[in-house]
Design an enzyme around this catalytic site. Structure first.
Site, PDB file in Angstrom:
ATOM      1  CG  ASP A 127      -1.794   1.216   1.314  1.00 30.83           C
ATOM      2  OD1 ASP A 127      -2.233   1.702   0.255  1.00 30.83           O
ATOM      3  OD2 ASP A 127      -2.041   1.695   2.434  1.00 30.83           O
TER       4      ASP A 127
ATOM      5  CD  GLU B 106      -4.951   0.995  -2.030  1.00 36.53           C
ATOM      6  OE1 GLU B 106      -5.218   2.185  -1.799  1.00 36.53           O
ATOM      7  OE2 GLU B 106      -5.080   0.087  -1.186  1.00 36.53           O
TER       8      GLU B 106
ATOM      9  CG  ASP C  51      -0.972   3.113   6.114  1.00 34.65           C
ATOM     10  OD1 ASP C  51      -1.172   3.887   5.166  1.00 34.65           O
ATOM     11  OD2 ASP C  51      -1.132   3.444   7.300  1.00 34.65           O
TER      12      ASP C  51
END
Length: 197
Positions: free
Chosen positions: A11, A71, A144
């Site tokens: 992420d 992501e 996260d």
């Protein structure tokens, strides 16, 4: 079908980068490691990018992942934030490319939908569902890390779909007569606890 592989989930972020490593053995998933790289103490953008590159290389060299699931930056109104996030993602991807790790990118909505059945789910809802899927005791201080885990597990789900029947993003799944349908992953898991990996 792949018998065993390690998926690295990332992420990306310029304040906090989440990362996670998932081990797939046949249809069983286990969490190898989940954590964050904190970057707030660096005020220089170039130094933050250097730290991201170095940390991703360290993770790859230690765990030798087979694939990277990352992501994708989401579209927002703040162009500067998007630019910084895009750079962070690009540097993480460059580290994977440097070590010949294949990269797969997923939108935040796609990741949330694959984990919870709802593309607009909150970070907390995603994290709670992940606890059921890969069994970890407590939520980390920074979500996260769970977002990175979600990216890796999303990739696991998507790869299995692609291997079995091709891209199903725009296809309708027909449910045989007599089979119960579910409106979310949560309701499916609640009705089928024995199906959890």
């Amino acid at each position: 079908m792949v018998k065993e592989r390690i998926i690295l989930g990332i992420d990306p972020g310029t304040m906090v980068m989440g990362y996670s490593l998932i081990l797939q053995k046949d249809k069983h998933l286990s969490l190898l490691r989940m954590g964050v790289l904190k970057l707030k103490q660096y005020d220089n953008q170039a130094l933050k990018l250097k730290k991201i590159f170095e940390r991703v290389l360290e993770i790859i060299d230690e765990y030798h992942p087979d694939e990277l699931a990352i992501e994708a930056p989401f579209y927002g109104k703040n162009v500067q934030s998007m630019l910084k996030l895009g750079r962070a993602q690009g540097v993480a991807m460059a580290a994977a490319l440097y070590r010949d790790v294949p990269i797969f990118e997923y939108s935040p909505r796609k990741i949330k939908q694959s984990i919870t059945g709802n593309g607009a789910a909150s970070k907390e809802q995603v994290a709670l569902m992940l606890q059921k899927i890969v069994k970890f005791d407590h939520l980390p201080d920074f979500l996260d890390a769970t977002d990175a885990t979600a990216a890796a597990i999303c990739h696991y789900f998507q790869r299995d779909i692609n291997i079995i029947g091709g891209d199903t993003e725009n296809k309708t799944v027909k449910i045989p007569k007599g089979k119960k349908s579910f409106n979310s992953w949560s309701s499916f898991i609640n009705d089928n606890p024995d199906k959890i990996l």
